[in-house]
Design an enzyme around this catalytic site. Sequence first.
Site, mmCIF file in Angstrom:
data_model
loop_
_atom_site.group_PDB
_atom_site.id
_atom_site.type_symbol
_atom_site.label_atom_id
_atom_site.label_comp_id
_atom_site.label_asym_id
_atom_site.label_seq_id
_atom_site.Cartn_x
_atom_site.Cartn_y
_atom_site.Cartn_z
ATOM 1 N N GLY A 154 82.825 28.999 38.020
ATOM 2 C CA GLY A 154 82.957 27.798 38.838
ATOM 3 C C GLY A 154 83.403 26.608 38.020
ATOM 4 O O GLY A 154 82.877 26.350 36.929
ATOM 5 N N GLY A 172 83.515 23.289 39.301
ATOM 6 C CA GLY A 172 83.184 22.067 40.010
ATOM 7 C C GLY A 172 82.714 21.017 39.017
ATOM 8 O O GLY A 172 83.081 21.036 37.831
ATOM 9 N N PHE A 173 81.881 20.095 39.486
ATOM 10 C CA PHE A 173 81.413 19.027 38.592
ATOM 11 C C PHE A 173 80.680 19.586 37.382
ATOM 12 O O PHE A 173 80.861 19.118 36.255
ATOM 13 C CB PHE A 173 80.490 18.074 39.360
ATOM 14 C CG PHE A 173 81.211 17.174 40.317
ATOM 15 C CD1 PHE A 173 82.040 16.170 39.865
ATOM 16 C CD2 PHE A 173 81.055 17.328 41.689
ATOM 17 C CE1 PHE A 173 82.717 15.336 40.739
ATOM 18 C CE2 PHE A 173 81.715 16.502 42.577
ATOM 19 C CZ PHE A 173 82.546 15.513 42.095
ATOM 20 N N VAL A 224 84.547 36.300 41.749
ATOM 21 C CA VAL A 224 83.444 37.031 41.123
ATOM 22 C C VAL A 224 82.734 37.850 42.192
ATOM 23 O O VAL A 224 82.284 37.317 43.205
ATOM 24 C CB VAL A 224 82.463 36.065 40.430
ATOM 25 C CG1 VAL A 224 81.240 36.823 39.917
ATOM 26 C CG2 VAL A 224 83.158 35.352 39.276
ATOM 27 N N GLU A 275 79.712 9.453 56.744
ATOM 28 C CA GLU A 275 81.015 8.983 56.273
ATOM 29 C C GLU A 275 82.145 9.431 57.198
ATOM 30 O O GLU A 275 83.033 8.639 57.523
ATOM 31 C CB GLU A 275 81.235 9.472 54.841
ATOM 32 C CG GLU A 275 80.344 8.748 53.837
ATOM 33 C CD GLU A 275 80.293 9.390 52.474
ATOM 34 O OE1 GLU A 275 79.672 8.786 51.561
ATOM 35 O OE2 GLU A 275 80.848 10.481 52.289
ATOM 36 N N ASP A 285 74.634 22.458 41.899
ATOM 37 C CA ASP A 285 74.017 22.674 43.209
ATOM 38 C C ASP A 285 73.308 24.021 43.318
ATOM 39 O O ASP A 285 72.330 24.152 44.058
ATOM 40 C CB ASP A 285 75.078 22.588 44.306
ATOM 41 C CG ASP A 285 75.557 21.164 44.549
ATOM 42 O OD1 ASP A 285 75.006 20.236 43.925
ATOM 43 O OD2 ASP A 285 76.489 20.976 45.355
ATOM 44 N N ALA A 332 76.310 15.328 42.560
ATOM 45 C CA ALA A 332 77.206 15.409 41.408
ATOM 46 C C ALA A 332 76.570 14.876 40.118
ATOM 47 O O ALA A 332 76.727 15.494 39.060
ATOM 48 C CB ALA A 332 78.512 14.677 41.710
#
Length: 458
Positions: A17, A19-20, A85, A176, A306, A323
């Site tokens: 992964g 991501g952040f 994966v 949002e 996460d 994050a």
Amino acid sequence: MDTNLPKSAHPRLVIIGCGFAGLRLAQALKHDPVQIVVIDRHNYHNFQPLLYQVATGALEADSIAYPIRKIFAGQKNFFFRLADVEQVNPDTKTVHTNIGDIGYDYLVIATGSLTNFFGIESVERNAMQIKSIPNALNLRSYIFQNFEKALLKDDPEQRQALLNIVVVGGGPTGVEISGSLAEMRRTVLPKDYPELDLSQMKIILVEAGPALLGPMSKQSQDDALGYLQKLGVEVRLNTGIKRFEDCRAYYSDTEFIPTENLIWAAGVNGAALPGLPEATVTRNKRINVNRWNEVEGLPGVFAIGDVANMVTEDMPKGLPMLAPVAQQQADHLAHNLRRLAKGQPPEPFNYLNKGVMAIVARNKAVVDLPKNVHFNGFFGWLTWLFVHLMTLVGFRNKVVAFIDWAFSYWNSDKALRLIIRPFNRRDMKDDKGKRAAEHQTATPQYNPTPPAIQTPAA
């Protein structure tokens, strides 16, 4: 084995992964004697907090994505493999992927999260979600396609179902996107669709809990609710969606909201991987880790971001899926990996809460900082813009996002309203590229037969 990765005298760290968390860890170990192998099903890093702006036409997709290979260009200890994966095998220290097996000395699982539909099959089958760039682009196309269809409908009930948008989930994403849609209804859609009576269009935010923005302060919750109501969003608290079928979003056994547009932003699960011991995976698919992010019972296997479930005295349900948590865990794990390389024991992770924020609309945002510091409105909005602009990866993305935001601010317009890739729910796929449900049916059409239309109370 190893899909043509070069042999190295240094230990191999496989990160699943980008991501952040995965991105930050790979960057933090740039100068360390370790071979870093990142595996991801996409060749880009996706800035998820701004996906809703892609979905509503405020930003283009390439403004919030950045090629992984370009991020790490020149980093000699970095290697990338584009793959899915399929399973991990801690006994043999192997990651099984669709392109072959990759061995590791250290494994870091940073797979992030997936949408949680809470077992409601009709919602999973028919609702829109915004967890990825394809999701956001599909949602953008679908909304505008339904406006085009509404122009052709003589039946007012069918037209109403095409215009109504229901957002489920009162967290930051739900708030949002509801605010963004309300602004679009006020400033953009009247220009594009003067033939439609947009005063009849309903934007309804449904939240199962008693307040919006649950983790934030009471003041921020109240401010966000007030902002949305002023924008004309109907907010329904203590209300859950039980099913979504035949273009009806049911909030009880018989009461429903007529809509073809249901956006699910109500919850997330961790993206745990097959092959881990069952005892290490929680009910919401997060992976139990100790205080230095090592998977319980699996030396040399770590989880961050996460997907990691780290329970502390202050956070008995685990650290929040944010994050800043992911980035701090990545930095700390890099520090601990250096200690392990020196034969030193790892140090426990302590999360530093720097605050949380959410934007509602132009000049309307809420910010909570430590020590009960709260502010909102224009200053909160500027703070949100600055933090997210600085967090975007790549100088070009920062510049493009800034220009797009400035243009939208001064012109009260969102120019990205193109239906480039028409979307049909029959083609809806999950994040792994497989069908969301094998029994996916044709796109449901609104059927005005009894029971009679039940609209929400004011």
